[in-house]
Structure formats: structure tokens, C-alpha cells
Design a protein around this motif. Sequence first.
Motif, PDB file in Angstrom:
ATOM      1  N   PHE A 155     -30.422   8.548  69.079  1.00 39.38           N
ATOM      2  CA  PHE A 155     -29.421   8.138  68.104  1.00 39.38           C
ATOM      3  C   PHE A 155     -29.277   9.176  66.998  1.00 39.38           C
ATOM      4  N   TRP A 156     -28.038   9.606  66.787  1.00 39.17           N
ATOM      5  CA  TRP A 156     -27.671  10.455  65.659  1.00 39.17           C
ATOM      6  C   TRP A 156     -26.832   9.587  64.727  1.00 39.17           C
ATOM      7  N   PHE A 157     -26.898   9.855  63.440  1.00 39.13           N
ATOM      8  CA  PHE A 157     -26.260   8.960  62.486  1.00 39.13           C
ATOM      9  C   PHE A 157     -25.134   9.627  61.713  1.00 39.13           C
ATOM     10  N   ASP A 158     -24.081   8.834  61.494  1.00 37.18           N
ATOM     11  CA  ASP A 158     -22.963   9.236  60.667  1.00 37.18           C
ATOM     12  C   ASP A 158     -23.396   9.168  59.207  1.00 37.18           C
ATOM     13  N   ASP A 159     -22.793   9.988  58.344  1.00 37.10           N
ATOM     14  CA  ASP A 159     -23.156   9.965  56.937  1.00 37.10           C
ATOM     15  C   ASP A 159     -21.912  10.080  56.069  1.00 37.10           C
ATOM     16  N   ASP A 160     -21.959   9.474  54.869  1.00 36.72           N
ATOM     17  CA  ASP A 160     -20.801   9.495  53.978  1.00 36.72           C
ATOM     18  C   ASP A 160     -21.079  10.183  52.644  1.00 36.72           C
ATOM     19  N   LEU A 161     -22.200  10.893  52.544  1.00 33.43           N
ATOM     20  CA  LEU A 161     -22.578  11.634  51.344  1.00 33.43           C
ATOM     21  C   LEU A 161     -22.826  10.731  50.133  1.00 33.43           C
ATOM     22  N   MET A 162     -23.068   9.458  50.373  1.00 36.22           N
ATOM     23  CA  MET A 162     -23.297   8.531  49.273  1.00 36.22           C
ATOM     24  C   MET A 162     -24.725   8.600  48.740  1.00 36.22           C
ATOM     25  N   TYR A 163     -25.666   8.992  49.613  1.00 35.48           N
ATOM     26  CA  TYR A 163     -27.069   9.010  49.215  1.00 35.48           C
ATOM     27  C   TYR A 163     -27.695  10.354  49.577  1.00 35.48           C
ATOM     28  N   PRO A 164     -28.638  10.816  48.783  1.00 35.58           N
ATOM     29  CA  PRO A 164     -29.318  12.072  49.118  1.00 35.58           C
ATOM     30  C   PRO A 164     -30.250  11.883  50.312  1.00 35.58           C
ATOM     31  N   HIS A 165     -30.525  12.981  51.004  1.00 36.33           N
ATOM     32  CA  HIS A 165     -31.423  12.938  52.160  1.00 36.33           C
ATOM     33  C   HIS A 165     -32.399  14.095  52.083  1.00 36.33           C
ATOM     34  N   ASP A 166     -33.592  13.867  52.604  1.00 26.59           N
ATOM     35  CA  ASP A 166     -34.533  14.977  52.708  1.00 26.59           C
ATOM     36  C   ASP A 166     -34.246  15.702  54.032  1.00 26.59           C
ATOM     37  N   PRO A 167     -34.870  16.861  54.277  1.00 26.46           N
ATOM     38  CA  PRO A 167     -34.581  17.637  55.493  1.00 26.46           C
ATOM     39  C   PRO A 167     -34.784  16.850  56.786  1.00 26.46           C
ATOM     40  N   ALA A 168     -35.817  16.018  56.838  1.00 25.59           N
ATOM     41  CA  ALA A 168     -36.067  15.239  58.056  1.00 25.59           C
ATOM     42  C   ALA A 168     -34.928  14.253  58.318  1.00 25.59           C
ATOM     43  N   GLN A 169     -34.382  13.685  57.257  1.00 24.09           N
ATOM     44  CA  GLN A 169     -33.270  12.750  57.418  1.00 24.09           C
ATOM     45  C   GLN A 169     -31.991  13.481  57.818  1.00 24.09           C
ATOM     46  N   TRP A 170     -31.749  14.640  57.204  1.00 22.04           N
ATOM     47  CA  TRP A 170     -30.575  15.427  57.585  1.00 22.04           C
ATOM     48  C   TRP A 170     -30.646  15.839  59.057  1.00 22.04           C
ATOM     49  N   ALA A 171     -31.841  16.022  59.564  1.00 23.17           N
ATOM     50  CA  ALA A 171     -32.004  16.419  60.958  1.00 23.17           C
ATOM     51  C   ALA A 171     -31.541  15.331  61.913  1.00 23.17           C
ATOM     52  N   ARG A 172     -31.450  14.084  61.454  1.00 17.65           N
ATOM     53  CA  ARG A 172     -30.994  12.977  62.293  1.00 17.65           C
ATOM     54  C   ARG A 172     -29.503  12.674  62.104  1.00 17.65           C
ATOM     55  N   ILE A 173     -28.873  13.356  61.184  1.00 16.40           N
ATOM     56  CA  ILE A 173     -27.449  13.136  60.926  1.00 16.40           C
ATOM     57  C   ILE A 173     -26.620  14.027  61.841  1.00 16.40           C
ATOM     58  N   GLY A 174     -25.680  13.420  62.550  1.00 20.17           N
ATOM     59  CA  GLY A 174     -24.876  14.176  63.502  1.00 20.17           C
ATOM     60  C   GLY A 174     -23.504  14.536  62.998  1.00 20.17           C
ATOM     61  N   GLN A 175     -23.086  13.917  61.886  1.00 19.25           N
ATOM     62  CA  GLN A 175     -21.728  14.139  61.406  1.00 19.25           C
ATOM     63  C   GLN A 175     -21.578  13.522  60.012  1.00 19.25           C
ATOM     64  N   VAL A 176     -20.690  14.096  59.225  1.00 19.85           N
ATOM     65  CA  VAL A 176     -20.331  13.526  57.927  1.00 19.85           C
ATOM     66  C   VAL A 176     -18.909  12.988  58.033  1.00 19.85           C
ATOM     67  N   SER A 177     -18.727  11.713  57.711  1.00 22.07           N
ATOM     68  CA  SER A 177     -17.400  11.079  57.777  1.00 22.07           C
ATOM     69  C   SER A 177     -16.984  10.624  56.386  1.00 22.07           C
ATOM     70  N   LEU A 178     -15.778  11.024  55.980  1.00 24.10           N
ATOM     71  CA  LEU A 178     -15.297  10.749  54.635  1.00 24.10           C
ATOM     72  C   LEU A 178     -13.906  10.119  54.671  1.00 24.10           C
ATOM     73  N   ASN A 179     -13.616   9.311  53.671  1.00 27.86           N
ATOM     74  CA  ASN A 179     -12.321   8.651  53.547  1.00 27.86           C
ATOM     75  C   ASN A 179     -11.288   9.653  53.047  1.00 27.86           C
ATOM     76  N   PHE A 180     -10.314   9.978  53.876  1.00 25.59           N
ATOM     77  CA  PHE A 180      -9.312  10.985  53.541  1.00 25.59           C
ATOM     78  C   PHE A 180      -8.596  10.669  52.234  1.00 25.59           C
ATOM     79  N   GLU A 181      -8.313   9.400  51.994  1.00 25.66           N
ATOM     80  CA  GLU A 181      -7.532   9.009  50.814  1.00 25.66           C
ATOM     81  C   GLU A 181      -8.236   9.306  49.502  1.00 25.66           C
ATOM     82  N   LYS A 182      -9.543   9.515  49.541  1.00 28.94           N
ATOM     83  CA  LYS A 182     -10.261   9.875  48.319  1.00 28.94           C
ATOM     84  C   LYS A 182     -10.085  11.346  47.975  1.00 28.94           C
ATOM     85  N   TRP A 183      -9.583  12.119  48.932  1.00 26.85           N
ATOM     86  CA  TRP A 183      -9.375  13.547  48.713  1.00 26.85           C
ATOM     87  C   TRP A 183      -7.896  13.924  48.631  1.00 26.85           C
ATOM     88  N   SER A 184      -7.039  13.091  49.207  1.00 27.11           N
ATOM     89  CA  SER A 184      -5.623  13.449  49.240  1.00 27.11           C
ATOM     90  C   SER A 184      -4.736  12.217  49.419  1.00 27.11           C
TER      91      SER A 184
END
Length: 230
Positions: A155-184
Motif C-alpha cells: 500500500f502506497w498512500f495519497d497525501d494532501d500536504l496537510m500534515y508534516p511527515h518524517d522521511p520514513a512516512q514520505w517513503a510510503r507516500i505515492g502521490q500528492v493530491s491537491l484541490n485545484f480550486e484552492k490554487w486557481s
Amino acid sequence: MKVRAQIVCFAVAMCSSVSAFGQARYTHSHNDYANNSPFYKALANGYNSIEADIFLVDGELLVSHSSKQLFKERSLKGMYLDPILYALKRDTLRQLCLLVDIKDDYNKTLPKLEKALNDLEPYLMTRDNLKGRLKILISGNRPQGANFYKYASMFWFDDDLMYPHDPAQWARIGQVSLNFEKWSAWKGVGAIPDADYKRLKKTVDSVHVNTGKLVRFWGAPDTQEAWDAQ
């Protein structure tokens, strides 16, 4: 219904831990099960990532966006897992990401999903097998980073940049998904405003430089101009 690619890709270089999915163009079939030919249309059109929303109902994983539209014949196994197994056996070069959006309690659903993936084990990308051709990316209701270690390395996990992660946690993240409307506020008609483009690109570049992860903007406009935006 068209296969929908709701992903904005300004650059798609991925970190070495998931380099098998660093194709020149990475396309995502959002809510793929809503198409008139789920999975097969996306596969035929060369999509790399396919999304299925799931619920656990009476021990079965069913595919649906809503708990009010659950049908036994729309199982994850029948709609996706079995077809994926056939496709990977037939095409020994094909690489896929199955984004599984959990709509209910992940504590109950993830163990069931792990068992459901038994037949696909030889193809799964894991921390010990980074050359695996099938990446299982968990989105929706999912554990927080501090608990990633409790779950199988398939299992790889999606992330939304809401919480900080240590290197071991980042190693399990497979992708960053963000709400487009918050940027444009761009609706996908005409050229994307220069200020919005720069804001989006800055975010994508920052994620790539600092984490090496792929970025997906969900809720992006569903138009030809948006699909072509780079």
C-alpha cells in the motif's frame, strides 16, 4: 462518456522509489467506474492511473461513489482486480496504478483489500519490489502518516500536504493530491491565467524538489484546454 483525465502535469519526474511510474506523460482516469466501459476504455487509451471508490459491504468490496448506489455485481474484483491481472499477464510491459478511494472505515477495509490482492502479488510494487508493475495507491479515508508502518508495504498512500511527515512516512507516500480550486479559479476555457499558472507550477515544482512525488490536482476543469495544460 469520455474517459476523464483529471490531472495537471507540469512535470512528472518521480522519485527513485517509484521510478517505474515515471512515464513521459502520466494520465489519470478519475472516477473510472462511471465510464460506460470501466477499466477497459482507460486501458485501451493508454491511461497509467485508474481510480475506483470502494465500500466494504457484508465482506465484499463494492465499487461506488455513494453508499446509496451499491450493487453486488459491481465488485472491485470483477470490475478491476481480475481485469488488471489479465492485462498484466497479457502485456508484460504495461505498468498501472490503481487508486483506491476508501469511502468507509479504512481499519476494516484495508485488511480486506490486502487479501483481495493475493492473486496480484507477483505484480505489486512494494518497498522491497520497486519494479512491480502495479501500484496500489490508497486515497480517501486513510491512516495518518504515523500509522503507515502498520500496513502492508503493497500500500502506497495519497497525501494532501496537510500534515508534516518524517522521511520514513514520505517513503510510503505515492502521490500528492491537491484541490485545484484552492490554487486557481480557472474553469478550463481559454488560456489559464498567467498568475494561476505560476502558482500551480510553483507548487508542483516545490513538491517535486522537496519530496520527488507526483502531483495530482483533483477537481480540475474537465475540458480539452485543461487536459492539454502543461
